[in-house]
Design a protein around this motif. Structure first.
Motif, short mmCIF file in Angstrom:
data_model
loop_
_atom_site.label_atom_id
_atom_site.label_comp_id
_atom_site.label_asym_id
_atom_site.label_seq_id
_atom_site.Cartn_x
_atom_site.Cartn_y
_atom_site.Cartn_z
N VAL A 67 -49.71 -24.22 11.32
CA VAL A 67 -49.28 -22.94 11.87
C VAL A 67 -49.35 -22.96 13.23
O VAL A 67 -48.41 -22.67 13.99
N ILE A 68 -50.51 -23.37 13.89
CA ILE A 68 -50.68 -23.43 15.21
C ILE A 68 -49.99 -24.54 15.97
O ILE A 68 -49.37 -24.37 17.12
N GLN A 69 -49.89 -25.60 15.35
CA GLN A 69 -49.27 -26.75 15.96
C GLN A 69 -48.12 -26.49 16.69
O GLN A 69 -47.83 -26.95 17.97
N PRO A 70 -47.02 -25.66 16.18
CA PRO A 70 -45.73 -25.51 17.20
C PRO A 70 -45.95 -24.63 18.17
O PRO A 70 -45.19 -24.16 19.09
N LEU A 71 -47.11 -23.93 18.34
CA LEU A 71 -47.43 -23.00 19.21
C LEU A 71 -48.32 -23.30 20.47
O LEU A 71 -48.67 -22.72 21.27
N LEU A 72 -48.75 -24.72 20.44
CA LEU A 72 -49.72 -25.18 21.13
C LEU A 72 -49.35 -24.91 22.85
O LEU A 72 -50.22 -24.49 23.64
N GLU A 73 -48.02 -24.74 23.11
CA GLU A 73 -47.96 -24.80 24.70
C GLU A 73 -47.45 -23.41 24.97
O GLU A 73 -46.95 -22.77 25.96
N ALA A 74 -47.83 -22.31 23.86
CA ALA A 74 -47.75 -20.98 24.34
C ALA A 74 -48.43 -20.28 25.35
O ALA A 74 -49.48 -20.92 25.47
N THR A 75 -47.80 -19.65 26.36
CA THR A 75 -48.49 -19.04 27.38
C THR A 75 -48.55 -17.69 27.25
O THR A 75 -49.26 -17.01 28.28
N LYS A 76 -47.87 -16.97 26.25
CA LYS A 76 -47.91 -15.43 26.17
C LYS A 76 -49.64 -15.18 25.39
O LYS A 76 -49.75 -15.72 24.40
N TYR A 77 -49.91 -14.11 26.20
CA TYR A 77 -51.05 -13.65 25.53
C TYR A 77 -51.32 -13.39 24.08
O TYR A 77 -52.12 -13.55 23.20
N PRO A 78 -50.13 -12.46 23.63
CA PRO A 78 -50.22 -12.01 22.27
C PRO A 78 -50.19 -13.04 21.41
O PRO A 78 -50.83 -12.99 20.32
N THR A 79 -49.44 -14.15 21.55
CA THR A 79 -49.51 -15.26 20.68
C THR A 79 -50.89 -16.14 20.74
O THR A 79 -51.31 -16.48 19.77
N GLN A 80 -51.43 -16.08 21.91
CA GLN A 80 -52.77 -16.67 21.81
C GLN A 80 -53.47 -16.06 21.20
O GLN A 80 -54.38 -16.54 20.43
N PHE A 81 -53.47 -14.82 21.46
CA PHE A 81 -54.56 -13.79 20.59
C PHE A 81 -54.45 -14.02 19.08
O PHE A 81 -55.48 -13.94 18.60
N ALA A 82 -53.15 -13.94 18.69
CA ALA A 82 -53.01 -14.12 17.20
C ALA A 82 -53.36 -15.17 16.69
O ALA A 82 -53.84 -15.20 15.46
N ALA A 83 -53.00 -16.10 17.33
CA ALA A 83 -53.47 -17.70 16.61
C ALA A 83 -55.00 -17.96 16.74
O ALA A 83 -55.50 -18.43 15.90
N MET A 84 -55.72 -17.23 17.61
CA MET A 84 -57.33 -17.41 17.82
C MET A 84 -57.81 -16.39 16.87
O MET A 84 -58.83 -17.20 15.85
N PHE A 85 -57.44 -15.44 16.86
CA PHE A 85 -58.10 -14.45 15.93
C PHE A 85 -57.55 -14.02 14.72
O PHE A 85 -58.17 -13.16 13.64
N GLY A 86 -56.38 -14.31 14.43
CA GLY A 86 -55.82 -14.07 13.21
C GLY A 86 -54.98 -12.71 13.14
O GLY A 86 -54.88 -11.99 13.92
N ASP A 87 -54.37 -12.76 11.89
CA ASP A 87 -53.40 -11.53 11.58
C ASP A 87 -53.96 -10.08 11.65
O ASP A 87 -53.38 -9.24 12.28
N GLU A 88 -55.20 -10.01 11.17
CA GLU A 88 -55.66 -8.65 11.01
C GLU A 88 -56.00 -8.11 12.47
O GLU A 88 -55.64 -7.10 13.01
N ALA A 89 -56.80 -9.04 13.44
CA ALA A 89 -56.86 -8.65 14.89
C ALA A 89 -55.75 -8.39 15.53
O ALA A 89 -55.55 -7.57 16.42
#
Length: 133
Positions: A67-89
């Motif tokens: 899931v994270i692989q295609p998002l590796l170059e994301a610079t938007k904090y909401p995407t980074q936050f969701a990837a690091m901490f998951g859906d609930e957070a």
């Protein structure tokens, strides 16, 4: 440290060590801008500090990596936050979910850092030495 959680002394100790590593990492690499850079930093900081890997299991870590692989170059904090901490957070913070378990990106980051052939400290020293040569 999340203020909504209780923190035993040992956990506070490891979080302080991780924070120290992050400070050193910033001196060498600068502030992470992409999700990939954030994963490298957080994985190495966790290994340096002896942080326990979130217990997701190998299949869940593999799924999260996909899931994270295609998002590796994301610079938007909401995407980074969701990837690091998951859906609930992510949902609690008002960000779009990505289909990830709690702390999924963090588990991926730690697993990747544990597989590196160089220690977190050596990674800092090698890069810093090359810059000053």
């Amino acid at each position: 440290l999340w203020t909504s959680e209780s923190w035993p002394a040992g956990k506070v100790h490891t979080e302080v060590l991780a924070t120290i590593y992050r400070a050193a990492y910033h001196l060498v690499f600068g502030q992470p801008k992409t999700l990939h850079q954030m994963l490298l930093q957080e994985g190495r900081a966790a290994v340096f500090a002896g942080v326990q890997v979130p217990d997701l299991g190998a299949d869940e870590v593999a799924y999260s990596r996909e899931v994270i692989q295609p998002l590796l170059e994301a610079t938007k904090y909401p995407t980074q936050f969701a990837a690091m901490f998951g859906d609930e957070a992510a949902s609690m913070a008002g960000y779009a979910p990505l289909g990830l378990s709690p702390r999924a990106g963090y588990a991926v980051a730690i697993a990747d850092a544990q597989e590196e052939t160089i220690t977190p400290e050596a990674a800092l020293i090698a890069i810093a030495s090359n810059r000053h040569s």
